[in-house]
Structures are given as C-alpha cells and as structure tokens.
Design an enzyme around this catalytic site. Structure first.
Site, PDB file in Angstrom:
ATOM      1  N   ASP A 327      40.541  14.971  43.103  1.00  0.00           N
ATOM      2  CA  ASP A 327      39.190  15.159  42.589  1.00  0.00           C
ATOM      3  C   ASP A 327      38.895  14.122  41.505  1.00  0.00           C
ATOM      4  O   ASP A 327      39.726  13.865  40.629  1.00  0.00           O
ATOM      5  CB  ASP A 327      39.082  16.580  42.016  1.00  0.00           C
ATOM      6  CG  ASP A 327      37.700  16.917  41.539  1.00  0.00           C
ATOM      7  OD1 ASP A 327      36.775  16.949  42.372  1.00  0.00           O
ATOM      8  OD2 ASP A 327      37.532  17.153  40.315  1.00  0.00           O
ATOM      9  N   GLU A 363      38.621  10.954  45.826  1.00  0.00           N
ATOM     10  CA  GLU A 363      37.183  11.044  45.585  1.00  0.00           C
ATOM     11  C   GLU A 363      36.887   9.897  44.614  1.00  0.00           C
ATOM     12  O   GLU A 363      37.197  10.000  43.429  1.00  0.00           O
ATOM     13  CB  GLU A 363      36.798  12.391  44.976  1.00  0.00           C
ATOM     14  CG  GLU A 363      35.307  12.526  44.772  1.00  0.00           C
ATOM     15  CD  GLU A 363      34.922  13.833  44.075  1.00  0.00           C
ATOM     16  OE1 GLU A 363      33.881  14.408  44.445  1.00  0.00           O
ATOM     17  OE2 GLU A 363      35.646  14.279  43.169  1.00  0.00           O
TER      18      GLU A 363
END
Length: 657
Positions: A327, A363
């Site tokens: 993330d 990401e």
C-alpha cells in the site's frame, strides 16, 4: 530468575528454558518488560531490560513459554515538540508481535499523557515458530488477481458456518473455493489481515474501519480475522494452493494507526518516535504526512528496514504466501532526496534470498512531493496501473479522443513500462478496487454518495470518470438496467483481454453495489458485505467465460508489449487497417484487433479477433476471410463472418479448425 541475554533477534524468541525479549529504543532512559496472566488482564511482573551498544533493550525470562502475554513500558523525556513521547503509563505493543490477545480499540486515554492504558492495550503473545515448506509461487505475471476483503466476502455466504464467517479460515470453505475456481482465479489478494485500529473520529459516529489500512503492529495477525493465528493462515494458504490458487497479502508499511500529533501512543511512537517515523528536517516535533494518514514510517532507517524485511520473511516462512501488495509503496522508496528506485529497502527486498522470487506489487504513489511513481519501480515489481483504470473508464463513458490512450493501455502501457529499457509490461490492470466505486456503481452513479460515512460527503474521490446510464443510483427502469449490464460486460471484457496482470475486486463479477459509496472503508455492515443472493449469475458466468478464454489463449496473458510488429493488427470494423484519421477521430469508438496465438484447446496456432463497439448503435462488422473453416464467437451463439456488432459490446471470435 532473570538475566540479560547477550545478543538475540528483535521480539520474543523461545529458547530451551525461557524466552528472550528484545526491543529497540535509541532515546528511552529505560525500558521495562511487563508480563501478564493468561487472560491478559493482570500484570504479573515488570522486569528491567538492559540496553546494549546497538540500542536494543534485552532481557531473558527463565521459565517463560509460548502463550506468555507481554508488553513494554518506555520511560524518558516527554516532549512532543522535540519528537519525544516517552510515557511509562502507556503499555506498548512489541513492533515484532506475531499475535495479539485482543483487537485494538480506540480510547481517549491512548493520547493523554500519564493515563494508564494496560487495561485497553492488546498484549503480544509469545508464539512458537512453526515454519511451513516454502514452495515457489503459483502466481506468475499476466495472471488473474482477485482482491478480497475477507470479512465482507464471507460474512453473508449461506453455506459458510456462522462461527467461520468473517475469518481467513472461511476462504478454505468448499463453497468459496468453488466460486474462486469457477472464476479461474490465479491468486487472491487479501486486504490487510494484520492488526489495525479505527481512526479516532469513527467510534463517536458508531462506525468501524473494515478495510484494515491503519495498522499498529506490522506483522501481528488481527484476532478478529484470524482467530486461529498463524496456523489458520497457513492452513488457508495451503487449501487455496491445493486448488491452484496463490495468496498475496496486502500490507501497509507506509504509516501506522498512531496517526498524527493527536493520535494514540500504542507502540512505535512510545518506544522511539524519532526512529520509526519521518519528521520535517530541523523540526522533530513535526511529522511528515506523505500518506495522508497523519504520519509516515521511516523506511530509510536501518531498524525500520529490518522490521519490514523480517515481517515479509515471517509471512513467507510461516504461511507460505506467494507474495505481497504494498500500500502506498512510494513510501518504501523514499529517501532524504525523495523517491529512488534504488532505495535501500526496495533493493533489499528484491535481493533477499527468501523474497526475491515472491510476487511483489506496488501501489506506486503517495501524496508527498513527487509521489506519483507509476512505471518507476524496479523489476520485478508489478504496479497498480490507475492509467488503465481511467483510460478504460473514459473510453467507455464516451469521452472524446480516448481510443488511442485506451488501446495503448490495453496493449500493456508501453508508454509507461518501456522506460529504462523495459521490454515487458509490469502493469496490474484494474477497473475498480476497494478504494472507489464498485464496477456496478461505476455505471450507475455520476457522483459519489458517501453520506453514511459521517463526513457530509466530503471524503472520497470526486472525479470517478463514471456515468449512470440515465438514472442516478437504484432504479426499476428496465432500459437503464439493461444498459448498465451491457456496460459491465464490456468493461469486464476490456479487462480480461488486456495485456499484463489483471485484478478484479470481489463481487464485481456479479454486480455488487455499495449504494454509490466510493470510500466505504468505515462500513463494516450491509453496505460492503457481499450479498451472495443478490449477485447476477449471468454476469458471473460471463466473467468465468472471459477468464477461461484468457487461459485458453496464452497471448492474452503474456507480458510482452503488443507492438503491432507481427503480433497484432489494428483494423476497422470493416477489416481495413486503421489510419491516423481513424485513430484521431474525436469520437472514435470502434476497433478490431487481430492476434495470432496458441489455442490450448485446439492445440495449434490460431487467429483471434477482438471487436469493440462503444457506440450506442449496432455497427457493421466484416471479419477478415478465415484461413481455416470459419470464425466462431466465443461469447455468444452468433458467429458470422460478416454481420452486426451489438451496441456497447465486446465480441471475441476464433478461427475454428
């Protein structure tokens, strides 16, 4: 008897006659180990820890064993303006905790100096190493990733026993395995299953974080999702693997739930705030907020790098996972001068003997300076490609001058991933993810509807490149519903036929809605739970067919860029080569792609024709003369050599033998 150990690993390490404890703190005057009873409620002892020359505080506890509950207290200067948060009243969770005895619960005392927190802070549990056989990952680039929020995915399935619902173990239930196999999933990507805390504004609203992107202990399993601990996780990974399905864990190493200056003191902040978090240069009291979550973990610090690497290794050794999705991964590559693909942490992950063959998905952005880094991560990182998402959405919405950008993304995004001499795409193509509209909501809403989140609809993205097909939200208008369903099918085909790795969020195969909420992180309820009885089985079957086609024709799952040099022909629906004028027409919305690919069913090389029509009317279609017997449609019973291509549709044809 208690003695100081000479040197051992961070965290709690079982030895022959006790447990060795070690925790890092550069600035604490002293650190104490606190031991608790088996219920984790009564503090039994506080033991002084000796500090060594490396900054680790260590103690050996003779007679301690697996199952021991413990925490730390760190004493020293309390001066938040100088980045020092030492408060011996705070029971602190070991950053190396593997399991916790309870969930994190927000309480005002967690942010109040001098307020005792032992009764509310989770206790770490000493675990016994139980490694699994580490096997090569099942998943390979070009495969099909299925993003799963464990709790939402399993809470309402009628065949899953109630006591299993909402847990990782439920994924191994035969009914859920059957669904994954029907779809042809290559790997599930589990949204965070490590322990997290609710954002402090949620409890007063009666809301709870259901996504898990707000961790405290970075490798501790959340007892709500994994009540059986590491054994449950390992068994579930093994059950998925037995069905040919890999497991990818979505992990958060960019920030922690201790949040900003007004947040909780639960672990790293109370142990060594200046080491674990990034601060404005020259202003140690000012946390850098490149994550938008209040703080930023200092991935450039050696102690933090070791924690991240040890966490990843533990998930591989003790659960056998295929890999990881990171993330806000730009944070992992941030150094003093900004992002670098050669940052120490990224380089160490890629070179680590246990990690270098794992699936690594970034990401590739954060909200800090220079935070958008799509295409700039080092090999072998795959990268979430929001450009594919937006280009596909804008093309199918009907925006002008979108055919070229959509086809570039469809063909592997060579404009992005060919940088620095790249010859293969590292894209992860997706249309929707946990963050944003579901696929059904994308074609049913022009604006977000986040009122249930308690922020007056201010949260969540405002620009979703969405459309509603003539009515906003729920409707009984038959024509609108038919149009929405056609759009979902066309979007799904665009995804499954694209070059590179693809990702679908659980429920999008069956028309799952979140009532227009595009930021449903705090809706642990019927808004996000998957209503299995409401899913459109026809859409599920359509998705399964697309997945089977992708597997049958290997060219669809390759990672080499589609270049047009012998691997694909771009044609008009009339079968003529596309001209510059065709590509640049303001509202160009039709295309025919002709590929040569092995056919694993016919066991020979064949031509595959993919026809797209985003217009709202039928279009004449003339396929090239077949080299064998005839062209056969793979999605419908209609298989003409010439004919009409339905409005708002994608068709796939193969030459039959």
């Amino acid at each position: 008897m208690t003695v100081t150990a000479p040197s051992f690993a961070p965290g709690a390490t079982l030895s022959g006659d006790g447990v060795e404890f070690a925790v890092y703190s550069r600035d604490a005057a002293r650190v104490q180990l606190c031991l608790f009873d088996s219920a984790g409620d009564k503090e039994l002892a506080r033991l002084a820890m000796g500090r060594d020359e490396t900054g680790f505080h260590r103690v050996f506890v003779e007679g301690a064993a697996a199952g021991t509950r413990y925490g730390f207290r760190a004493d020293g200067v309390y001066s938040p303006d100088h980045g020092l948060w030492f408060d011996p009243a705070k029971l602190l969770v070991d950053p190396y905790a593997k399991e916790l005895d309870r969930r994190f619960v927000h309480d005002g005392r967690l942010a109040l100096f001098g307020a005792e927190t032992a009764d509310i802070a989770p206790k770490a549990i000493v675990t016994r190493d139980n490694p699994v056989e580490v096997k090569p990952p099942l998943f390979r680039p070009g495969g099909f990733v299925y993003e799963v929020a464990v709790r939402a995915f399993t809470m309402l399935h009628p065949d899953v026993p109630e006591k299993m619902r909402g847990t990782v173990g439920a994924l191994a239930h035969p009914a859920l395995l059957a669904h994954l196999k029907r779809l042809g999933v290559d790997a599930v990507e589990l949204m965070p299953i490590t322990a997290w805390i609710d954002e402090r504004h949620l409890p007063p609203l009666g809301l709870f974080n259901s996504w898990g992107y707000n961790p405290i202990a970075l490798m501790a399993l959340d007892p709500r999702l994994v009540p059986g601990g590491w054994r449950e996780l390992a068994d579930t990974v093994a059950a998925l693997r037995a069905e040919g399905i890999g497991t990818i864990l979505d992990l958060v190493f960019n920030h922690s739930g201790e949040s900003d200056r007004h947040g909780a003191t639960l672990s790293m902040r109370g142990l060594d705030n200046l080491t674990y978090y990034r601060h404005v240069p020259g202003q140690p009291g000012e946390l850098i907020n490149d994550t938008g979550c209040g703080n930023t973990i200092a991935g450039e610090h050696p102690v933090v790098r070791q924690l991240v690497l040890d966490s990843l290794r533990h998930f591989v050794r003790h659960a056998g996972v295929d890999g990881f999705r990171f993330d806000l991964a730009t944070i992992l590559g941030r150094e003093a001068d900004g992002f670098s693909a050669r940052a120490a942490l990224l380089s160490e992950i890629c070179a680590d003997p246990l990690l270098k063959d794992r699936v690594l998905i970034a990401e590739p952005w954060d909200i800090g300076p220079g935070g958008y880094q799509l295409g700039n991560f080092p090999k072998p990182f795959l990268e979430w490609n929001d450009r594919f998402r937006d280009d596909a959405r804008m093309f199918w919405r009907g925006d002008s001058h979108r055919l070229g950008s959509f086809v570039t993304a469809f063909a592997g995004s060579a404009d992005i991933f060919s940088r620095n001499g790249g010859t293969e795409t590292r894209t992860v193509n997706f249309l929707a993810a946990h963050d944003g509209f579901t696929l059904a909501d994308l074609v049913s809403h022009t604006v977000k509807h986040n009122g249930a989140n308690g922020e007056d609809n201010r949260d969540g993205h405002n620009e979703n490149h969405s459309w509603n097909n003539g009515a906003e939200g729920a409707t009984t208008d038959g024509a609108v519903l038919v149009a929405r369903r056609a759009d979902i099918k066309a979007l799904l085909a665009s995804l499954f036929l694209s070059r590179g790795t693809i990702m679908l969020t659980a429920g999008d195969e069956g028309g799952r809605s979140q009532q227009g909420n595009n930021n449903a992180y705090c809706q642990d309820n019927a808004i996000t739970w998957m209503h299995w009885d409401r899913l459109d089985d026809g859409l599920i079957e359509h998705t399964a067919m697309l997945s089977a086609i992708r597997k049958r024709f290997p060219a669809l799952g390759e990672t080499a860029f589609l270049s047009g040099a012998g691997d694909v022909e771009w044609l008009t629906l009339a079968g003529t080569p596309m001209t510059v004028a065709d590509w640049e027409a303001p509202f160009a919305g039709t295309l025919l792609a002709l590929l040569v690919t092995p056919d694993l069913q016919q066991k020979r090389s064949v031509r595959l024709a993919i026809a797209l029509n985003r217009t709202h009317g039928e279009q004449a279609l003339a396929l090239p003369a077949p080299e064998t017997r005839e062209w056969v449609s793979l999605l419908t019973a209609n298989h003409p050599a010439t004919g009409l291509l339905r409005a708002r549709s994608v068709e796939i044809f193969v030459e039959s033998h």
